[in-house]
Design a protein around this motif. Sequence first.
Motif, mmCIF file in Angstrom:
data_model
loop_
_atom_site.group_PDB
_atom_site.id
_atom_site.type_symbol
_atom_site.label_atom_id
_atom_site.label_comp_id
_atom_site.label_asym_id
_atom_site.label_seq_id
_atom_site.Cartn_x
_atom_site.Cartn_y
_atom_site.Cartn_z
ATOM 1 N N LYS A 19 0.811 -1.220 0.000
ATOM 2 C CA LYS A 19 0.000 0.000 0.000
ATOM 3 C C LYS A 19 0.843 1.268 0.000
ATOM 4 C CE LYS A 19 -3.598 -2.220 2.689
ATOM 5 N NZ LYS A 19 -4.266 -2.275 3.979
ATOM 6 N N ARG A 20 2.111 1.165 0.366
ATOM 7 C CA ARG A 20 2.955 2.360 0.442
ATOM 8 C C ARG A 20 3.464 2.827 -0.915
ATOM 9 N NH1 ARG A 20 5.587 -0.920 4.537
ATOM 10 N NH2 ARG A 20 7.101 -1.128 2.885
ATOM 11 N N LEU A 21 3.336 1.999 -1.955
ATOM 12 C CA LEU A 21 3.753 2.432 -3.289
ATOM 13 C C LEU A 21 2.838 3.563 -3.735
ATOM 14 C CD1 LEU A 21 4.403 -0.964 -5.122
ATOM 15 C CD2 LEU A 21 6.078 0.586 -4.132
ATOM 16 N N ARG A 22 3.421 4.657 -4.196
ATOM 17 C CA ARG A 22 2.624 5.824 -4.572
ATOM 18 C C ARG A 22 2.709 6.155 -6.060
ATOM 19 N NH1 ARG A 22 -0.085 6.699 -0.314
ATOM 20 N NH2 ARG A 22 0.907 7.292 1.630
ATOM 21 N N THR A 23 3.915 6.154 -6.607
ATOM 22 C CA THR A 23 4.112 6.660 -7.962
ATOM 23 C C THR A 23 4.305 5.548 -8.983
ATOM 24 O OG1 THR A 23 6.482 6.842 -7.593
ATOM 25 C CG2 THR A 23 5.152 8.789 -7.115
ATOM 26 N N THR A 24 4.149 4.312 -8.593
ATOM 27 C CA THR A 24 4.410 3.206 -9.508
ATOM 28 C C THR A 24 3.366 2.115 -9.318
ATOM 29 O OG1 THR A 24 6.090 1.633 -10.237
ATOM 30 C CG2 THR A 24 6.011 2.087 -7.892
ATOM 31 N N GLY A 25 3.183 1.310 -10.332
ATOM 32 C CA GLY A 25 2.227 0.212 -10.249
ATOM 33 C C GLY A 25 2.813 -1.019 -9.593
ATOM 34 N N GLY A 26 4.128 -1.172 -9.691
ATOM 35 C CA GLY A 26 4.766 -2.338 -9.105
ATOM 36 C C GLY A 26 6.259 -2.123 -8.976
ATOM 37 N N TYR A 73 -8.695 0.763 -9.059
ATOM 38 C CA TYR A 73 -9.143 1.778 -10.010
ATOM 39 C C TYR A 73 -9.306 1.257 -11.439
ATOM 40 C CZ TYR A 73 -8.582 5.598 -6.677
ATOM 41 O OH TYR A 73 -8.715 6.435 -5.605
ATOM 42 N N TYR A 74 -8.403 0.385 -11.893
ATOM 43 C CA TYR A 74 -8.371 0.019 -13.302
ATOM 44 C C TYR A 74 -8.679 -1.444 -13.594
ATOM 45 C CZ TYR A 74 -6.238 4.600 -13.588
ATOM 46 O OH TYR A 74 -5.999 5.933 -13.479
ATOM 47 N N GLY A 75 -8.769 -2.279 -12.577
ATOM 48 C CA GLY A 75 -9.202 -3.648 -12.769
ATOM 49 C C GLY A 75 -8.112 -4.651 -13.097
ATOM 50 N N TYR A 76 -8.583 -5.841 -13.449
ATOM 51 C CA TYR A 76 -7.728 -7.003 -13.635
ATOM 52 C C TYR A 76 -6.740 -6.844 -14.791
ATOM 53 C CZ TYR A 76 -6.320 -11.787 -14.522
ATOM 54 O OH TYR A 76 -5.574 -12.918 -14.718
ATOM 55 N N GLU A 77 -7.171 -6.239 -15.904
ATOM 56 C CA GLU A 77 -6.284 -6.119 -17.072
ATOM 57 C C GLU A 77 -5.058 -5.268 -16.758
ATOM 58 O OE1 GLU A 77 -8.507 -4.774 -20.432
ATOM 59 O OE2 GLU A 77 -9.819 -6.523 -20.394
ATOM 60 N N GLU A 78 -5.251 -4.184 -16.019
ATOM 61 C CA GLU A 78 -4.122 -3.333 -15.625
ATOM 62 C C GLU A 78 -3.183 -4.098 -14.687
ATOM 63 O OE1 GLU A 78 -1.815 0.293 -15.203
ATOM 64 O OE2 GLU A 78 -3.168 -0.486 -16.723
ATOM 65 N N LEU A 79 -3.769 -4.860 -13.757
ATOM 66 C CA LEU A 79 -2.965 -5.672 -12.831
ATOM 67 C C LEU A 79 -2.130 -6.689 -13.596
ATOM 68 C CD1 LEU A 79 -2.272 -6.581 -9.914
ATOM 69 C CD2 LEU A 79 -4.209 -8.139 -10.087
ATOM 70 N N SER A 95 2.846 -3.702 -20.419
ATOM 71 C CA SER A 95 2.895 -2.275 -20.728
ATOM 72 C C SER A 95 4.180 -1.669 -20.204
ATOM 73 C CB SER A 95 1.698 -1.549 -20.117
ATOM 74 O OG SER A 95 1.764 -1.600 -18.717
ATOM 75 N N ARG A 96 4.660 -0.659 -20.893
ATOM 76 C CA ARG A 96 5.887 0.020 -20.482
ATOM 77 C C ARG A 96 5.639 0.888 -19.253
ATOM 78 N NH1 ARG A 96 10.602 2.254 -23.308
ATOM 79 N NH2 ARG A 96 12.086 2.269 -21.604
ATOM 80 N N HIS A 97 4.457 1.538 -19.219
ATOM 81 C CA HIS A 97 4.096 2.413 -18.104
ATOM 82 C C HIS A 97 2.687 2.065 -17.633
ATOM 83 C CE1 HIS A 97 7.543 4.892 -19.102
ATOM 84 N NE2 HIS A 97 7.130 4.910 -20.350
ATOM 85 N N CYS A 98 2.457 2.204 -16.337
ATOM 86 C CA CYS A 98 1.107 1.975 -15.819
ATOM 87 C C CYS A 98 0.319 3.286 -15.880
ATOM 88 C CB CYS A 98 1.157 1.440 -14.388
ATOM 89 S SG CYS A 98 1.906 2.559 -13.209
ATOM 90 N N GLN A 99 -0.985 3.176 -15.738
ATOM 91 C CA GLN A 99 -1.833 4.359 -15.789
ATOM 92 C C GLN A 99 -1.644 5.191 -14.521
ATOM 93 O OE1 GLN A 99 -5.902 3.717 -17.034
ATOM 94 N NE2 GLN A 99 -5.357 1.709 -17.842
ATOM 95 N N THR A 100 -1.865 6.494 -14.643
ATOM 96 C CA THR A 100 -1.730 7.398 -13.506
ATOM 97 C C THR A 100 -2.961 7.297 -12.624
ATOM 98 O OG1 THR A 100 -0.471 8.899 -14.908
ATOM 99 C CG2 THR A 100 -1.322 9.797 -12.851
ATOM 100 N N LEU A 101 -2.740 7.217 -11.335
ATOM 101 C CA LEU A 101 -3.850 7.152 -10.396
ATOM 102 C C LEU A 101 -4.467 8.531 -10.193
ATOM 103 C CD1 LEU A 101 -2.268 4.851 -7.679
ATOM 104 C CD2 LEU A 101 -4.142 4.261 -9.195
ATOM 105 N N PRO A 102 -5.788 8.601 -10.029
ATOM 106 C CA PRO A 102 -6.389 9.893 -9.707
ATOM 107 C C PRO A 102 -5.936 10.361 -8.331
ATOM 108 C CG PRO A 102 -8.032 8.139 -9.675
ATOM 109 C CD PRO A 102 -6.752 7.537 -10.144
ATOM 110 N N ASN A 103 -5.862 11.663 -8.139
ATOM 111 C CA ASN A 103 -5.400 12.256 -6.880
ATOM 112 C C ASN A 103 -4.015 11.773 -6.510
ATOM 113 O OD1 ASN A 103 -7.801 13.664 -6.553
ATOM 114 N ND2 ASN A 103 -8.761 11.951 -5.528
#
Length: 154
Positions: A30-37, A55-61, A98-106
């Motif tokens: 939960k402490r990861l803020r700026t990255t997906g993994g 936020y983005y579901g199984y496909e993003e994961l 994917s090369r980059h993950c999607q940006t989280l809101p807020n």
Amino acid sequence: MNDEQLRLLTEKISMEFFGKPFKHAAFFNKRLRTTGGRYSLNHHHIEINPKHLEYYGYEELESIIKHELCHYHLHIEGKGYQHKDKDFKNLLVKVGGSRHCQTLPNSRNQRKYLHLYRCKTCGVEFQRRRQFNVKKFVCGKCKGQIEKVRSLSL
């Protein structure tokens, strides 16, 4: 989804797309803020930001797991595992990660405060988005003491 289910999913994706077993830990952080993994070079475990699943579901994961598994398998094999390496780029395209993950809101990019400071000697005022310790720094113009005037909420 819990950590055990994430580990099993990571093992399944590893066998299905890479044809190689994943033998280490995979868990949510939960402490990861700026990255997906994140892949740990020292311990070979994979950490996943749970907010991306939320936020983005199984496909993003799945895409994030593939990305981290590219780092994992290339590092274990002694090949180029960094983002800049050709081995990494080719494997990522091959498995469909994917090369980059999607940006989280807020996300962190949206600051909530603006801090106002003033030099006690020359009176110059300036704004900062991040606070700093006024005892450790001096005015860049006259080397005078700095004082915090106020914090504004944006």
